[in-house]
Write a protein that holds these residues in place. Structure first.
Motif, short mmCIF file in Angstrom:
data_model
loop_
_atom_site.label_atom_id
_atom_site.label_comp_id
_atom_site.label_asym_id
_atom_site.label_seq_id
_atom_site.Cartn_x
_atom_site.Cartn_y
_atom_site.Cartn_z
N GLY A 56 0.79 -1.24 0.00
CA GLY A 56 0.00 0.00 0.00
C GLY A 56 0.82 1.27 0.00
N VAL A 57 2.14 1.17 -0.04
CA VAL A 57 2.95 2.38 -0.10
C VAL A 57 3.44 2.58 -1.52
CG1 VAL A 57 5.01 3.55 0.74
CG2 VAL A 57 3.66 2.12 2.28
N PRO A 58 3.00 3.65 -2.17
CA PRO A 58 3.41 3.85 -3.57
C PRO A 58 4.85 4.32 -3.67
CG PRO A 58 2.04 5.67 -2.81
CD PRO A 58 2.14 4.71 -1.67
N ILE B 240 7.76 6.87 -5.15
CA ILE B 240 7.76 8.32 -5.36
C ILE B 240 8.13 8.59 -6.80
CG2 ILE B 240 8.79 10.51 -4.68
CD1 ILE B 240 9.23 9.45 -1.96
N TRP C 273 8.52 11.43 -8.49
CA TRP C 273 9.36 12.57 -8.89
C TRP C 273 10.82 12.37 -8.54
CZ3 TRP C 273 11.64 14.60 -4.59
CH2 TRP C 273 10.96 14.44 -3.37
N GLY D 133 4.80 6.72 10.39
CA GLY D 133 3.73 5.76 10.17
C GLY D 133 3.90 4.98 8.87
N ARG D 134 4.44 5.63 7.84
CA ARG D 134 4.57 5.00 6.53
C ARG D 134 6.01 4.89 6.05
NH1 ARG D 134 0.01 2.70 3.95
NH2 ARG D 134 -1.72 3.39 5.26
N PHE E 114 8.25 7.48 5.99
CA PHE E 114 8.76 8.68 5.33
C PHE E 114 9.25 9.74 6.31
CE2 PHE E 114 5.75 6.98 2.11
CZ PHE E 114 6.66 6.80 1.08
N ALA E 115 9.45 9.41 7.57
CA ALA E 115 9.87 10.42 8.55
C ALA E 115 11.23 10.99 8.18
CB ALA E 115 9.89 9.83 9.94
N CYS F 99 9.80 18.53 -6.41
CA CYS F 99 8.64 17.77 -5.92
C CYS F 99 7.33 18.41 -6.37
CB CYS F 99 8.67 17.65 -4.40
SG CYS F 99 8.12 19.12 -3.51
#
Lengths: 398, 398
Positions: free
Chosen positions: B151-153, B155, B157, B225-226, B228-229, B246
Motif C-alpha cells: 500500500g505504499v506507492p 515516489i 518525482w 507511520g509510513r 517517510f519520517a 517535488c
C-alpha cells in the motif's frame, strides 16, 4: 495481562467462582487463585457470595467473586488555569466518579492542590467510592512539567506552570505511585488510544488559552531530551507577527490561541468577545469571522504540515473547544497540511481530525496514561514512588 | 551481550585460552565454551595455537583462541547518486576493508547492484577478507526505502530512489540478513552513537544534491507511520520561493541543497561552479558568497528550529560536504535555531554541530545500524531474512 483478562471476565460475566473464572479465561486454577488473591488484597474485587444457593450436589460451597463496584483503582487529575477536574476509574477501566472545582486564575499551587484533594475526597464520599486500593494517580498540568530533573530550569514567562513536587504531594496523600505530565501530552496519548486499534504515530495540537501539543512516535509519548517536546505553540509561524508572551514574534500561539482568534475577529469589526459570541457569528455566517478562521487554519496547517513532513504521522489531531464550535479551522488546516505533504506519496493521505476528547475530558486523558496495558506507555515513564520509598527519576529520558 | 564481552576481551587481550577468557570476562567456563564454540563455527574467531609452549606442568595443552583478523562480520553498503561505497567490519567492529566504485548518474539499479557485488568481492580478495561469516548487511539508499510494505506507492518525482527488492538481492548474494534504509537516516544513527555516551534525541539534516534528514527520538530511529519520517528537505521554508522538483514552492531543498547554494552564489555574481570554487571564494572572503551562506544558515536554522521546538533534541547535526567547507552555515544556523528556541529554558542550550562522519563514511553509517548492541536499534527494524527463508516485514512500523 492475565490479571487484565480476569478483570475483563468479571466485568463482562458478573460474579463467578474461581473454577468458572479459570475455565473462562483459559488459565490454570492455581494461576487464577494467585491472581484473585492479589486482587482481593488490593480491594479490586470482593467475595460476593458463595454458590451454596445454586450448587447441585454436596461438598463445600465455593466463593463467587466479583469486581468491587466501589473501588477506585485509578485516579486522574487535570489542573487547568481556572479549574481542576478529577475522575476515578475502577478495575474495569470504567469511570465511576468525576467532578470539577473552579478557582481564580493565578491561584497559588498549594491552594490548587488542597482544592484537588478536597474535590477527590468529596467525590469519593458522595459516590460511595473507596480510594484505599488506588493503583496509580495520573496528573495533568499546564505546560511542561520538569519534575525533579536536575539542571532543568523553570520557565519564567509562564506563571501557570506547576511547581516541582506535585507528584510527591499526591503520592503522600494517596499512598500510590504518581505520574505527572503536561496535560496536552496526556491528551495526545488519549487520542492515540481512542481507536479500536491504537495509532502509533500521531501529532496533537490544542488551541486553548495557549497552544500546546503532544507527540506519539512509534507508539510512545515523546518527552524530548529535556522534557519539552511538543511545544507547537512556540513554533514561529510568522517572523514579523505579533509579540508573544514568550518574547519571540509570531509564534503559532499569537495566531491560533483562543484569545488571539477572538482578538483577530474584533480587529476585523466583528463583535466577538467570547466563544459563545463566535458560535453565534458563525451561525449567521459573519464573513469577517469566516475569513479569520480560514486564515487561522492556513497558519495552523503550515506549522502542522512542517511537523508532519518531519514525523510522517498516521493522524494529526486538533483539540480545544474552539475547533468543535468552528470546524472550518480543522477543514482548512487539513487542506493546507495535505498540500504541505505534497512531496510524500500516500496510498491513504494522513488523517486530520478534531479531537474526540473534549477539554472537559482532561482527567480521562490522565487516567488513559495510567493504563499500562497500553503498549503506548511501554518504557514511557516510571511512576513516582509512593510516599516513604526512595526517590527516583520520574521520567525516563534515556 | 556475553558474546560482545568475549569478543572485546579477545580484541583487547589478544589470544588466550578458554580458562583465561572465563576469568577475564567473569563468566563460567561452560558459558564461555558455548560462546566460543558458536564463534568458531561462524568463523569469527580461530584457534591460534595451543599453550604447549608457555604451559608449566603436565596435562593436555589448552587451545588459545583469537579473533580471525580476516573474517568480515558486518557489511555496510552506501548507494549514492553517482557511487557506491562498501565497508567491511570484523567482529571487533573495526573496519577491515573499504572502497568505492563510481557510476554515471541515472545508472539503472540492476547495474548498481552488480557494481556493488563486484566491488565487495574485489575488496575481499585484495584484503584477504573472507565473507563466509557475515552476520548482517546494512544498505543505505537515497531517499525513503519502502521495502515490501503493502500500500505504499513509489515516489514518482525522485528517480534515484531504490526499487523494492534491494534487500532480497543482497540477502541472496551473501546469505545474511539485510537491513535497507535511507542513508541519511543511517547517518543520523551513526551521529547519535558517535559519542562515548550515545545521544538519545537527535535531529540530523544533510545538505547534498538534495536535502534529507533523520531523527533519533528517545534512543530510536524514527520511521514514521509510513516510513517517510525525516523529510526535512521538503518542509516549506518560503511559500513564495523557487519551484522544487517535488512540485511545491520554496522547500528547504530549493534553498539549502548544494546545487541551490551554488546557483544563488552565481546569481549574486560570484563565479562559483563547484564546491572547490566555493572553497576558493570563501578563502578570498568573497562578500557575495558570505552573504548567500549566511542566508542559507538563517533559513536552515528556522526549519531546524521549528523541528527542535517540537522534538526538544539534545543535538542538532548538520551534515554534507558543504558544511565542512563553509562552517559559516552551521554557525548561522545555530544562532537562528537558538533564537527559535527562545521560549524553552535550558540549563545547557541544544548542541548544534557539523556532522562528524563525512559523506564518504556512508557505508560506516550502514554498519553502525547493524550493531545491535546499540540500544538505539532496539525494536527499530527486523533484518530481512537470508535467502530461502520466508519473506517478512522489513521495517517495524508498529
Amino acid at each position: 495481562m492475565h490479571e487484565k483478562r480476569v478483570l475483563t471476565a468479571l466485568r463482562t460475566g458478573g460474579a463467578m467462582s474461581r473454577a468458572e473464572l479459570a475455565e473462562r479465561v483459559g488459565l490454570s486454577r492455581t494461576t487464577v487463585s494467585e491472581i484473585t488473591g492479589n486482587l482481593l488484597t488490593r480491594g479490586a474485587i470482593i467475595v460476593a457470595e458463595t454458590d451454596a444457593a445454586v450448587r447441585v450436589g454436596s461438598g463445600r460451597p465455593a466463593e463467587r467473586l466479583c469486581l468491587d463496584p466501589s473501588s477506585g483503582q485509578f485516579l486522574g487529575v487535570d489542573f487547568g488555569h481556572r479549574r481542576v477536574q478529577v475522575a476515578v476509574a475502577d478495575a474495569a477501566h470504567e469511570i465511576i466518579a468525576g467532578g470539577v472545582s473552579r478557582y481564580a486564575d493565578g491561584t497559588p499551587w498549594d491552594e490548587r492542590l488542597e482544592i484537588a484533594f478536597a474535590l477527590t475526597e468529596r467525590l469519593a464520599r458522595e459516590t460511595g467510592t473507596h480510594l484505599g486500593a488506588l493503583q496509580a494517580v495520573g496528573i495533568g498540568v499546564p505546560g511542561p512539567y520538569v519534575g525533579d530533573q536536575a539542571g532543568v530550569p523553570e520557565i519564567s514567562w509562564n506563571r501557570s506552570l506547576a511547581p516541582r513536587g506535585v507528584d510527591t504531594a499526591f503520592a503522600e496523600r494517596f499512598g500510590a505511585p504518581v505520574i505527572v505530565d503536561n496535560n496536552t501530552r496526556f491528551a495526545a496519548l488519549a487520542e492515540a488510544i481512542s481507536h479500536k486499534s491504537a495509532v502509533s504515530d500521531l501529532v496533537y495540537v490544542r488551541l486553548s488559552d495557549g497552544v500546546g501539543g503532544g507527540l506519539v512516535v512509534a507508539g510512545r509519548l515523546v518527552t524530548g531530551g529535556r522534557g519539552f517536546a511538543g511545544e507547537l505553540g512556540h513554533v514561529t509561524a510568522d517572523p514579523n507577527g505579533a509579540t508573544c508572551r514568550c518574547g519571540k514574534r509570531g509564534c503559532l500561539e499569537t495566531v491560533a490561541s483562543t484569545p488571539a482568534i477572538l482578538r483577530a475577529c474584533r480587529e476585523r469589526g466583528a463583535s466577538v468577545g467570547s466563544l459563545d459570541d463566535l458560535a453565534q457569528a458563525l451561525a449567521r455566517r459573519d464573513p469577517a469571522v469566516e475569513a479569520v478562521l480560514r486564515e487561522v487554519g492556513v497558519t495552523l496547517g503550515r506549522v502542522l504540515g512542517a511537523t508532519a513532513m518531519v514525523l510522517n504521522p498516521d493522524e494529526v489531531v486538533i483539540g480545544g473547544e474552539i475547533v468543535h464550535l468552528a470546524p472550518v479551522i480543522v477543514e482548512q488546516a487539513a487542506a493546507t497540511l495535505r498540500f504541505e505533504l505534497y512531496s510524500i506519496p500516500a496510498a491513504e493521505p494522513v488523517v486530520v481530525r478534531a479531537a474526540q476528547l473534549r477539554d472537559s475530558d482532561g482527567a480521562v486523558g490522565a487516567i488513559a496514561a495510567l493504563f499500562h496495558q497500553s503498549p503506548l506507555l511501554a518504557e514511557y515513564a516510571e511512576a513516582a514512588p509512593p510516599a516513604g520509598s526512595s526517590p527516583s527519576q520520574r521520567r525516563s529520558t534515556s
